[in-house]
Each structure stands twice: as C-alpha cells, then as structure tokens.
Design a protein around this motif. Structure first.
Motif, PDB file in Angstrom:
ATOM      1  N   ILE A 199       8.381   5.719   5.126  1.00 47.03           N
ATOM      2  CA  ILE A 199       8.529   5.624   6.580  1.00 47.03           C
ATOM      3  C   ILE A 199       8.789   4.167   6.932  1.00 47.03           C
ATOM      4  CG2 ILE A 199       7.415   5.947   8.823  1.00 47.03           C
ATOM      5  CD1 ILE A 199       5.547   7.996   7.461  1.00 47.03           C
ATOM      6  N   PHE A 200       9.803   3.940   7.752  1.00 46.38           N
ATOM      7  CA  PHE A 200      10.115   2.597   8.248  1.00 46.38           C
ATOM      8  C   PHE A 200       9.771   2.547   9.726  1.00 46.38           C
ATOM      9  CE2 PHE A 200      12.586   2.889   4.469  1.00 46.38           C
ATOM     10  CZ  PHE A 200      12.708   1.598   3.989  1.00 46.38           C
ATOM     11  N   VAL A 201       8.943   1.588  10.107  1.00 44.01           N
ATOM     12  CA  VAL A 201       8.581   1.392  11.507  1.00 44.01           C
ATOM     13  C   VAL A 201       8.688  -0.083  11.839  1.00 44.01           C
ATOM     14  CG1 VAL A 201       7.054   3.397  11.737  1.00 44.01           C
ATOM     15  CG2 VAL A 201       6.122   1.238  10.946  1.00 44.01           C
ATOM     16  N   GLY A 202       8.996  -0.362  13.093  1.00 42.24           N
ATOM     17  CA  GLY A 202       9.048  -1.752  13.550  1.00 42.24           C
ATOM     18  C   GLY A 202       7.657  -2.238  13.901  1.00 42.24           C
ATOM     19  N   GLN A 253       2.594   8.749   3.073  1.00 41.56           N
ATOM     20  CA  GLN A 253       3.807   8.167   2.527  1.00 41.56           C
ATOM     21  C   GLN A 253       3.673   6.645   2.463  1.00 41.56           C
ATOM     22  OE1 GLN A 253       3.549  10.144   5.172  1.00 41.56           O
ATOM     23  NE2 GLN A 253       4.701  11.992   4.752  1.00 41.56           N
ATOM     24  N   SER A 254       4.579   6.019   1.714  1.00 40.21           N
ATOM     25  CA  SER A 254       4.683   4.569   1.765  1.00 40.21           C
ATOM     26  C   SER A 254       5.216   4.212   3.133  1.00 40.21           C
ATOM     27  CB  SER A 254       5.653   4.059   0.698  1.00 40.21           C
ATOM     28  OG  SER A 254       5.133   4.311  -0.587  1.00 40.21           O
ATOM     29  N   VAL A 255       4.653   3.170   3.735  1.00 40.75           N
ATOM     30  CA  VAL A 255       5.062   2.745   5.066  1.00 40.75           C
ATOM     31  C   VAL A 255       5.534   1.319   5.008  1.00 40.75           C
ATOM     32  CG1 VAL A 255       4.343   2.397   7.473  1.00 40.75           C
ATOM     33  CG2 VAL A 255       3.415   4.329   6.161  1.00 40.75           C
ATOM     34  N   PHE A 256       6.755   1.093   5.477  1.00 41.56           N
ATOM     35  CA  PHE A 256       7.331  -0.239   5.543  1.00 41.56           C
ATOM     36  C   PHE A 256       7.315  -0.678   6.996  1.00 41.56           C
ATOM     37  CE2 PHE A 256       9.016   1.820   1.845  1.00 41.56           C
ATOM     38  CZ  PHE A 256       9.011   0.829   0.873  1.00 41.56           C
ATOM     39  N   VAL A 257       6.540  -1.701   7.286  1.00 38.73           N
ATOM     40  CA  VAL A 257       6.459  -2.233   8.646  1.00 38.73           C
ATOM     41  C   VAL A 257       7.357  -3.467   8.676  1.00 38.73           C
ATOM     42  CG1 VAL A 257       4.970  -3.128  10.459  1.00 38.73           C
ATOM     43  CG2 VAL A 257       4.120  -1.360   8.910  1.00 38.73           C
ATOM     44  N   ILE A 258       8.426  -3.396   9.442  1.00 35.29           N
ATOM     45  CA  ILE A 258       9.436  -4.447   9.462  1.00 35.29           C
ATOM     46  C   ILE A 258       9.265  -5.276  10.724  1.00 35.29           C
ATOM     47  CG2 ILE A 258      11.895  -4.964   9.334  1.00 35.29           C
ATOM     48  CD1 ILE A 258      10.830  -3.402   6.891  1.00 35.29           C
ATOM     49  N   ARG A 259       9.145  -6.568  10.534  1.00 34.53           N
ATOM     50  CA  ARG A 259       9.018  -7.485  11.655  1.00 34.53           C
ATOM     51  C   ARG A 259      10.380  -8.058  11.967  1.00 34.53           C
ATOM     52  NH1 ARG A 259       4.892  -8.896  13.838  1.00 34.53           N
ATOM     53  NH2 ARG A 259       3.448  -8.649  12.131  1.00 34.53           N
ATOM     54  N   ARG A 302      16.622  -5.031  12.484  1.00 33.99           N
ATOM     55  CA  ARG A 302      16.152  -5.357  11.129  1.00 33.99           C
ATOM     56  C   ARG A 302      15.544  -4.146  10.437  1.00 33.99           C
ATOM     57  NH1 ARG A 302      14.121 -11.018   9.648  1.00 33.99           N
ATOM     58  NH2 ARG A 302      13.192  -9.626   8.162  1.00 33.99           N
ATOM     59  N   CYS A 303      14.814  -3.354  11.181  1.00 26.73           N
ATOM     60  CA  CYS A 303      14.195  -2.158  10.621  1.00 26.73           C
ATOM     61  C   CYS A 303      15.280  -1.170  10.166  1.00 26.73           C
ATOM     62  CB  CYS A 303      13.279  -1.523  11.659  1.00 26.73           C
ATOM     63  SG  CYS A 303      12.118  -0.322  10.997  1.00 26.73           S
ATOM     64  N   ALA A 304      16.295  -0.994  10.993  1.00 29.66           N
ATOM     65  CA  ALA A 304      17.400  -0.099  10.646  1.00 29.66           C
ATOM     66  C   ALA A 304      18.148  -0.610   9.420  1.00 29.66           C
ATOM     67  CB  ALA A 304      18.350   0.045  11.830  1.00 29.66           C
ATOM     68  N   GLU A 305      18.348  -1.904   9.342  1.00 28.94           N
ATOM     69  CA  GLU A 305      19.028  -2.483   8.178  1.00 28.94           C
ATOM     70  C   GLU A 305      18.241  -2.229   6.895  1.00 28.94           C
ATOM     71  OE1 GLU A 305      19.575  -6.623   9.053  1.00 28.94           O
ATOM     72  OE2 GLU A 305      21.150  -6.224  10.530  1.00 28.94           O
ATOM     73  N   ALA A 306      16.936  -2.425   6.941  1.00 28.94           N
ATOM     74  CA  ALA A 306      16.097  -2.210   5.756  1.00 28.94           C
ATOM     75  C   ALA A 306      16.136  -0.748   5.319  1.00 28.94           C
ATOM     76  CB  ALA A 306      14.665  -2.655   6.042  1.00 28.94           C
TER      77      ALA A 306
END
Length: 141
Positions: free
Chosen positions: A108-111, A135-141, A19-23
């Motif tokens: 930054i995208f992190v799981g 940076q903006s950080v997107f935490v993907i669950r 999901r993180c990779a997709e986002a």
C-alpha cells in the motif's frame, strides 16, 4: 517482489500525491504488474446528516470522483502502466485497508501529508494504515 500494489490518493491534494504516485508507478513498472488506485469519499458521518441529503447525492459524488480520478490517473501515471481504479466510501483508513484486503494487495502506498504538531511525522490516516494493515505500507513524503 510485490504483485498487487495499491496507491491511495487524495484528490483534494492531487498535486501533493505526485511523489507517491511516482513511487507506486515505478514499483508497478519494475514488477510488470497493474497499479490499483483508490480514492476514498468520506460518508456523511451521522445518520441525521444523511437524511438531509438528496436521494442520489452519493451517486452524483461517485460519478464526479470517478471522472476526476480518471483525469488524475491519466495525467499522473505513465501510459505504459495498467491502472485499475477504485472508489470507496467511508472512513478513509478503514476503506484503504478493506480495499487492500479485497483486491489481495501486498503493498500500500500512502502520502504522509504535511506534518502538523498533532500529527508529528505522518498524517493520521497514513499512520493508522501503517499500524493496522497486514500489507507492507510505503509512506511517501
């Protein structure tokens, strides 16, 4: 909006990174930019541990991780997205932030990892990145 996204992946939980990779890939595609993908290899910790390792230990690990990261990226990120791979060694959250700064990342995208009682909502590395990154950080669950 974002021109240099960085996706931090854990190859030990590659399936959980879907999901993180997709986002991250969707953002890169919509912005028409390359997606930077980072895997951090923890270092040996204490110097006394490093002394016990073979001289080329980290080079062997680097080559193995590079191969695995290339395979994962090829299988997980659409071929229409330019991917730039990065491998760092050290403390995970420090290296994510350092790499983001080094490449001029603005997102930054992190799981989130699986929440455990001690972690509450997000994993400790994701939480530290979210707290300390500029940076903006997107935490993907």
């Amino acid at each position: 909006m974002f021109k240099t996204p960085l996706l931090a992946v854990d190859l030990n939980d590659a399936k959980g990174m879907t999901r993180c990779a997709e986002a991250a890939a969707n953002m890169a595609r919509s912005e028409g930019v390359a997606l930077h993908v980072l895997n951090v290899v923890p270092d040996s910790g204490m110097a006394i541990v490093g002394v016990m390792l073979e001289p080329d230990h980290f080079e062997k690990i680097h080559q193995s991780v590079k191969s695995e990261l290339e395979k994962w990226a090829k299988a997980s990120i659409a071929s229409d997205i330019e991917v730039k791979l990065h491998i760092a060694r050290g403390t995970i959250y420090d290296q994510i932030i350092k790499t983001a700064n080094d490449i001029g990342s603005d997102a930054i995208f992190v799981g989130a990892n699986r929440p455990e009682l001690k972690d509450y909502l997000i994993g400790p590395n994701s939480a530290r990145v979210a707290r300390h990154a500029h940076q903006s950080v997107f935490v993907i669950r």
